[in-house]
Scaffold this motif. Sequence first.
Motif, short mmCIF file in Angstrom:
data_model
loop_
_atom_site.label_atom_id
_atom_site.label_comp_id
_atom_site.label_asym_id
_atom_site.label_seq_id
_atom_site.Cartn_x
_atom_site.Cartn_y
_atom_site.Cartn_z
N LEU A 38 0.91 -1.14 -0.15
CA LEU A 38 -0.01 0.09 -0.17
C LEU A 38 0.92 1.45 0.02
O LEU A 38 1.77 1.34 0.86
N GLY A 39 0.59 2.05 -1.07
CA GLY A 39 1.35 3.46 -0.96
C GLY A 39 2.88 3.09 -1.66
O GLY A 39 3.80 3.48 -1.05
N SER A 40 2.92 2.23 -2.70
CA SER A 40 4.07 1.82 -3.16
C SER A 40 5.16 2.73 -3.66
O SER A 40 6.33 2.43 -3.39
N GLY A 41 4.83 3.95 -3.92
CA GLY A 41 5.59 4.92 -4.29
C GLY A 41 6.24 4.70 -5.85
O GLY A 41 6.06 3.77 -6.40
N LEU A 42 7.27 5.38 -6.09
CA LEU A 42 7.96 5.17 -7.29
C LEU A 42 9.06 4.24 -7.20
O LEU A 42 9.76 3.89 -6.17
N PRO A 43 9.09 3.49 -8.36
CA PRO A 43 10.28 2.24 -8.46
C PRO A 43 11.59 2.85 -8.07
O PRO A 43 11.86 3.95 -8.54
N THR A 44 12.18 2.17 -7.16
CA THR A 44 13.89 2.54 -7.18
C THR A 44 14.40 1.09 -7.04
O THR A 44 13.91 0.20 -7.32
N ALA A 45 15.63 1.16 -6.53
CA ALA A 45 16.35 -0.13 -6.50
C ALA A 45 15.70 -0.94 -5.31
O ALA A 45 15.40 -0.30 -4.10
N GLU A 46 15.63 -2.29 -5.69
CA GLU A 46 14.94 -3.14 -4.80
C GLU A 46 13.54 -3.08 -4.23
O GLU A 46 13.25 -2.59 -3.17
N ASN A 47 12.76 -3.07 -5.41
CA ASN A 47 11.25 -3.02 -4.64
C ASN A 47 10.76 -4.25 -4.14
O ASN A 47 11.52 -5.30 -4.42
N THR A 48 9.54 -4.27 -3.71
CA THR A 48 9.04 -5.33 -3.07
C THR A 48 9.26 -6.50 -4.06
O THR A 48 9.45 -7.65 -3.50
N HIS A 49 8.46 -6.56 -5.12
CA HIS A 49 8.71 -7.93 -5.92
C HIS A 49 9.84 -8.38 -6.45
O HIS A 49 9.99 -9.34 -6.33
N VAL A 55 0.94 -10.77 2.70
CA VAL A 55 1.55 -9.75 3.51
C VAL A 55 1.11 -8.50 3.10
O VAL A 55 0.80 -8.35 1.92
N LEU A 56 0.83 -7.66 4.20
CA LEU A 56 0.47 -6.24 3.91
C LEU A 56 1.36 -5.36 4.17
O LEU A 56 1.97 -5.44 5.40
N LEU A 57 1.92 -4.25 3.34
CA LEU A 57 2.83 -3.65 3.58
C LEU A 57 2.32 -2.14 3.63
O LEU A 57 1.64 -1.60 2.86
N GLN A 58 2.49 -1.34 4.91
CA GLN A 58 2.25 0.00 4.98
C GLN A 58 3.45 0.60 5.33
O GLN A 58 3.79 0.98 6.53
N LEU A 59 4.39 1.07 4.44
CA LEU A 59 5.84 1.53 4.59
C LEU A 59 5.99 2.71 4.04
O LEU A 59 5.83 3.25 3.31
N GLY A 60 6.24 3.71 5.50
CA GLY A 60 6.37 5.10 5.22
C GLY A 60 5.23 6.03 4.60
O GLY A 60 5.12 6.87 3.76
N THR A 61 3.90 5.32 4.89
CA THR A 61 2.76 5.90 4.49
C THR A 61 1.60 6.61 5.48
O THR A 61 1.07 7.64 5.50
#
Length: 277
Positions: A83-94, A159-165
């Motif tokens: 949730l709130g994935s943001g812009l792709p950068t090095a090492e994304n979740t997938h 898995v639910l991710l709420q990172l920096g959101t």
Amino acid sequence: MTGPAPKSERVPVGVDPTRASIARVYDAFLGGKDNYEIDREVFRGVQKAAPEAQDLALENRGFLIRACRFFALQTGITQYLDLGSGLPTAENTHQVVQRALPDARVVYVDNDPVVLAHGRALLEENDNTHFVAEDIFKPQDILGNETVRKHIDFNEPLVLLQLGTLHHYEGPAENPAKIMREYIDALPSGSFVAISHFLDPENEHSSVARKMEEMFRHSPMGSGTFRTLPEIEELFDGLELIRPGVVRCADWWPDGPQIKPLNQVQHCIAGGIGRKP
């Protein structure tokens, strides 16, 4: 008054380069190129409060990578809702989870036009990665979304991710915990939740946390609340916290011994993981 974006900055359809975007501001913090002058203005403002401000984003990204590696290697769960994935950068979740679990499915959720453009590009390169345009602070919209329901099986652990959101939620102070309660109630037993959040450490570093909060909230972005450790722990209500609990991101299973002392900003972002019984 902020003028139009320079001609060298190409602006996608639907993007307003005169208004700061949370995703683009984070991109600026990480040294990315998908941001505009208005976003860099926010970054520079927070740097005035704390020269090491970039470490808010770097510690958040490091926590994401270590958390996803933990999920993939230790839990074997193959479905992720970011949730709130943001812009792709090095090492994304997938990228992290599919390295260990090639069949893992990842659904990213965001509603920023620039992020949406990148999300469509992700769809073309990865059959197990999907993108949904929704407001992450409206759980029922996401939980009922057709794409989410197609690729996430709510009868099996996820898995639910709420990172920096959640520190960017602007509304009644108690609502972030209510938002998380809705998500947690919808998760099946055995699911995991990861949260990272700006932290007021309630010690000698509190003053810099509050200075950064002031800069964030009065910047063109307009959000960025630093909560105390007990307030962040409330977001995990109903979950069993995984060791070491909710701690500074730098302290959550670091990749090696911490030789250098933490700077003042590294004390001001925390993260944790909980499991639903």
